[in-house]
Write an enzyme that holds these catalytic residues in place. Structure first.
Site, mmCIF file in Angstrom:
data_model
loop_
_atom_site.group_PDB
_atom_site.id
_atom_site.type_symbol
_atom_site.label_atom_id
_atom_site.label_comp_id
_atom_site.label_asym_id
_atom_site.label_seq_id
_atom_site.Cartn_x
_atom_site.Cartn_y
_atom_site.Cartn_z
ATOM 1 N N ARG A 94 69.591 104.509 48.599
ATOM 2 C CA ARG A 94 69.149 105.909 48.496
ATOM 3 C C ARG A 94 70.172 106.798 47.812
ATOM 4 O O ARG A 94 69.961 107.992 47.656
ATOM 5 C CB ARG A 94 68.776 106.438 49.881
ATOM 6 C CG ARG A 94 69.836 106.277 50.945
ATOM 7 C CD ARG A 94 69.246 106.486 52.338
ATOM 8 N NE ARG A 94 70.200 106.179 53.406
ATOM 9 C CZ ARG A 94 70.404 104.975 53.912
ATOM 10 N NH1 ARG A 94 69.719 103.930 53.432
ATOM 11 N NH2 ARG A 94 71.261 104.790 54.900
ATOM 12 N N LYS B 105 59.340 94.592 58.443
ATOM 13 C CA LYS B 105 59.312 93.644 57.313
ATOM 14 C C LYS B 105 59.167 92.221 57.834
ATOM 15 O O LYS B 105 58.385 91.422 57.320
ATOM 16 C CB LYS B 105 60.619 93.726 56.514
ATOM 17 C CG LYS B 105 60.760 94.913 55.598
ATOM 18 C CD LYS B 105 62.026 94.708 54.742
ATOM 19 C CE LYS B 105 62.529 96.005 54.147
ATOM 20 N NZ LYS B 105 63.828 95.875 53.491
HETATM 21 O O1 F6P Z 1 63.406 99.206 52.966
HETATM 22 C C1 F6P Z 1 64.528 99.973 52.803
HETATM 23 C C2 F6P Z 1 65.329 99.637 51.591
HETATM 24 O O2 F6P Z 1 66.283 98.691 51.886
HETATM 25 C C3 F6P Z 1 65.967 100.906 51.028
HETATM 26 O O3 F6P Z 1 67.121 101.256 51.667
HETATM 27 C C4 F6P Z 1 66.111 100.564 49.595
HETATM 28 O O4 F6P Z 1 66.313 101.716 48.819
HETATM 29 C C5 F6P Z 1 64.806 99.878 49.337
HETATM 30 O O5 F6P Z 1 64.552 99.144 50.520
HETATM 31 C C6 F6P Z 1 64.753 98.979 48.131
HETATM 32 O O6 F6P Z 1 65.699 97.962 48.190
HETATM 33 P P1 F6P Z 1 66.099 97.138 46.904
HETATM 34 O O7 F6P Z 1 66.664 98.100 45.909
HETATM 35 O O8 F6P Z 1 67.092 96.143 47.379
HETATM 36 O O9 F6P Z 1 64.854 96.493 46.356
#
Ligand code: F6P
Length: 537
Positions: A261, A497
């Protein structure tokens, strides 16, 4: 000790009458306002605060060692303790390029290298010299990612749309619902489409599934060899990228010290750099960097993120506010609330302190919002007359990027009037003096005393936009320090998940026995039955 004092003070503050407070103190605005470089003015005078409140809140910040913790973050200490990671999104925009060490190694040379790689690539896509497999220039850029790998670039693309190149179209696909990618592909031609697969981990189900669908679409139309011209990846996971079939030369890396984020400033911003160009992208970094310095150096009494943070924590922890509204009066910023939802709620939606003990105060509130004036015609009723205390942030630019259209004064009038209305309210006597029917007086009374911050930005430019986003990042950081939570992990997203994986196998293979609760079993059974009927029709 400070917490007992704050809890006692909260009882007194319940009796504050903001309208009176303004009448009694002509300096209230001067006292409770601060600015960043004459570009961003924060008026926090319409909050449920007094001098004493601010003194106590600043005391809280001091006792929580906020100053030391800001320095620890910026110097690369491993403040994300549950994942044993540094937190260095600030290094990504460290425009004065001072060395920052993680495990004894300066991270700046690698950060600068990737920035240059992005520069080179984005220039090629923008000027048409990056060609697809059939020799044609790119017309459509599709970012596939979710969470921080989507919300940041998507929000920033809209925020800075005024500065974006006209000759390219940009799309953002995030949802695992196949409709998202299907509707996007309908608008694209494989010969001229570039996919940016953005995933920090490169293991995220939604992103890999959408990426696979996009890959099949390209391969079907142009053959396997086309992948290298139509797919690039942004990730920390080189092996995952290779396994997917993307040439590591077409990969833009970032590092585990960048939280999802907080990753807009990294190569996750590649689609944005293609949109607005390298120079403007670096202006955005410069604005964020200037806010970083403000956060680190400005005394807390004049420090915008600190002020927003301590006031935010005051409402959540002592005045019982369970929600918080962000209301940008700027259409370009219409996705800001969605972006801030992840930033704020994924960071501070925690109930365990860094020590492992349960928190003793309420932490991050529910954040919501919409662009003004649209929100005024939907949920503002509740903010004005509902039973909940909802602190709000109103944000607007003094100058519109579309002044020529001539509507900006109307927007600004609403932007200024709404916080005034929330604060002053309307009494029964005032209504009577206006001749309002006595029977209607209870319905038409406004209690007032409803708090807000007003953030006035000179103009939305890449620089001020970068500063604004960094302002909110550091506000969230400040709150996390006050609550002593780790604002940089997100274990709360894991359980759902994992369970989805089990359910998926049960949906696909209907012979599998179900061992859930009766509700979950029945839902799976219903879906199985209905989809089987469809299959056999
Ligand atoms: O589900 C939460 C999360 O881990 C977030 O913190 C993150 O931004 C998003 O999923 C996407 O993760 P990634 O960039 O590893 O695909």
């Amino acid at each position: 000790m400070i917490h007992t004092t704050l809890a006692d003070h909260a009882k007194t503050i319940q009796k504050i009458n903001l309208r009176k407070a303004f009448q009694e103190d002509q300096n209230r605005f001067q006292k409770f306002s601060a600015s960043f470089e004459n570009q961003i003015l924060l008026d926090y005078s319409k909050n449920l605060i007094t001098d004493e409140t601010m003194t106590l809140l600043l005391q809280w910040a001091k006792e929580a060692h906020l100053k030391e913790k800001i320095n620890a973050m910026m110097q690369g200490e491993k403040i994300n303790t549950t994942e044993n990671r540094a937190v260095l999104h600030t290094a990504l925009r460290n425009r004065d390029n001072h060395p920052i060490y993680v495990d004894g190694k300066d991270v700046m040379p690698e950060i600068n290298r990737v920035l240059e790689q992005m520069h080179h690539f984005s220039d090629q896509v923008r000027d048409g010299s990056w060609k697809g497999a059939t020799g044609k220039a790119v017309t459509d850029v599709v970012n596939i990612g979710i969470g921080g790998s989507d919300l940041g670039p998507a929000m920033a693309h809209d925020a800075l749309a005024f500065y974006r190149i006209d000759s390219l179209r940009f799309h953002f696909v995030s949802n695992v619902d196949g409709t998202d990618i299907a509707e996007t592909l309908k608008k694209c031609n494989p010969e001229t489409t570039l996919f940016i697969i953005s995933s920090k981990t490169f293991t995220t189900q939604e992103t890999l599934t959408n990426a696979q669908t996009a890959r099949n679409w390209v391969v079907q139309k142009l053959g396997e060899k086309a992948i290298e011209k139509h797919f690039v990846a942004v990730s920390t996971n080189t092996e995952g990228v290779k396994a997917f079939g993307i040439n590591p030369e077409n990969m833009f890396i970032f590092w585990d010290f960048v939280g999802g984020r907080y990753s807009l400033w990294s190569a996750i911003g590649l689609s944005l750099m293609i949109g607005i160009g390298y120079t403007r992208f670096t202006e955005m970094l410069a604005g964020a960097h200037a806010m970083d310095k403000h956060f680190q150096e400005m005394p807390f009494e004049k420090n915008l993120p600190v002020i927003l943070g301590i006031i935010g924590a005051w409402y959540a922890s002592y005045l019982g506010a369970e929600s918080y509204a962000v209301l940008p009066y700027d259409q370009y910023l219409h996705r800001l609330p969605a972006y801030l939802q992840q930033l704020d709620m994924e960071s501070n939606g925690k109930s365990v302190q860094k020590t492992g003990n349960a928190v003793t105060l309420s932490t991050g509130p529910v954040l919501f919002g919409a662009a003004g004036t649209n929100g005024q015609h939907s949920f503002y009723q509740l903010i004005h007359q509902g039973t909940h205390l909802i602190p709000t942030d109103f944000i607007a630019p003094v100058f519109s990027l579309n002044e020529a259209v001539g509507q900006h004064d109307i927007l600004l009038a609403n932007f200024i009037a709404q916080p005034e209305a929330l604060m002053t309210g309307k009494t029964a006597d005032e209504l009577r003096a206006q001749g309002v029917d006595e029977k209607l007086i209870p319905f038409r009374t406004f209690s007032g005393n409803r708090p807000s911050n007003t953030i006035l930005i000179e103009k939305i430019t890449p620089y001020t936009f970068g500063a604004l986003i960094a302002l909110y990042e550091h506000k969230v950081f400040t709150e996390g320090v006050l609550w002593n939570v780790n604002s940089f992990d997100q274990f709360g997203v894991e359980l759902g998940k994992q369970l989805a994986k089990n359910v998926l196998t049960e949906l696909i293979d209907s012979s599998q026995p179900l061992h859930h609760d009766s509700s979950t079993n029945a839902l799976i059974q219903t879906v199985r039955q209905k989809r089987n009927v469809l299959k056999h029709k």
